[in-house]
Design a protein around this motif. Sequence first.
Motif, PDB file in Angstrom:
ATOM      1  N   ALA A 156       0.741   6.276   0.730  1.00 19.57           N
ATOM      2  CA  ALA A 156       0.266   5.826  -0.575  1.00 19.57           C
ATOM      3  C   ALA A 156       0.626   6.844  -1.657  1.00 19.57           C
ATOM      4  CB  ALA A 156      -1.244   5.591  -0.544  1.00 19.57           C
ATOM      5  N   HIS A 157       0.722   8.122  -1.273  1.00 18.81           N
ATOM      6  CA  HIS A 157       0.965   9.196  -2.235  1.00 18.81           C
ATOM      7  C   HIS A 157       2.080  10.118  -1.761  1.00 18.81           C
ATOM      8  CE1 HIS A 157      -2.612   7.907  -4.304  1.00 18.81           C
ATOM      9  NE2 HIS A 157      -3.233   7.884  -3.135  1.00 18.81           N
TER      10      HIS A 157
ATOM     11  N   ASP B  29       0.812  -1.218   0.000  1.00 22.06           N
ATOM     12  CA  ASP B  29       0.000   0.000   0.000  1.00 22.06           C
ATOM     13  C   ASP B  29       0.846   1.269   0.000  1.00 22.06           C
ATOM     14  OD1 ASP B  29       0.942  -0.589   2.548  1.00 22.06           O
ATOM     15  OD2 ASP B  29      -0.816   0.236   3.564  1.00 22.06           O
TER      16      ASP B  29
ATOM     17  N   GLY C 131       3.128   3.923  -1.846  1.00 25.94           N
ATOM     18  CA  GLY C 131       3.469   4.437  -3.167  1.00 25.94           C
ATOM     19  C   GLY C 131       4.605   5.435  -3.141  1.00 25.94           C
TER      20      GLY C 131
ATOM     21  N   THR D 246       1.628   5.651   6.103  1.00 22.26           N
ATOM     22  CA  THR D 246       1.660   4.232   6.448  1.00 22.26           C
ATOM     23  C   THR D 246       2.785   3.916   7.418  1.00 22.26           C
ATOM     24  OG1 THR D 246       2.952   3.800   4.465  1.00 22.26           O
ATOM     25  CG2 THR D 246       0.579   3.491   4.296  1.00 22.26           C
TER      26      THR D 246
END
Length: 154
Positions: free
Chosen positions: A104-105, A29, A31, A79
């Motif tokens: 994630a971003h 998860d 990125g 995360t």
Amino acid sequence: MTSNVTVRIQESDFDIAGEISALTASRTDIGAVVTFSGICRGGEGSDATTALTLEHYPGMAEAEIGRHAEEAMTRWPLTGVTVVHRTGRILPGDNIMVVLTASAHRQAAFQAAEFLMDYLKAHAPFWKREETAGGTDWVAAKTDDDDAAARWDK
């Protein structure tokens, strides 16, 4: 601290790639991982740094850094966070610290890393003594660091 926040203060060096691997292991998860590494700067001339000695208040420093790492986890959709900071005598070219933020971003990871770095520069309970050819002096707090940290006040 939550299981996805790691804070360590240590005298020994660390491996940045190993820290990233530990933060991202078995995760699909993530990125983006933003990495900020602080390195002891030397320079040239009579006022060049020949070494830094970093001291901290054991227990308190870890708790304060952990508190800010947890705040970053609540302010951004992260995360995980890793902060490793060295103490002791550090020579030019040596690692001083690393901040890793995973999300994630990328935008959240960048903002959280910047937030943590501004806190560490302005408020983390460390004391730094700089050695130069001219002698040894404690490094004073800088107004610019305080101003950078103040922008994150709620």
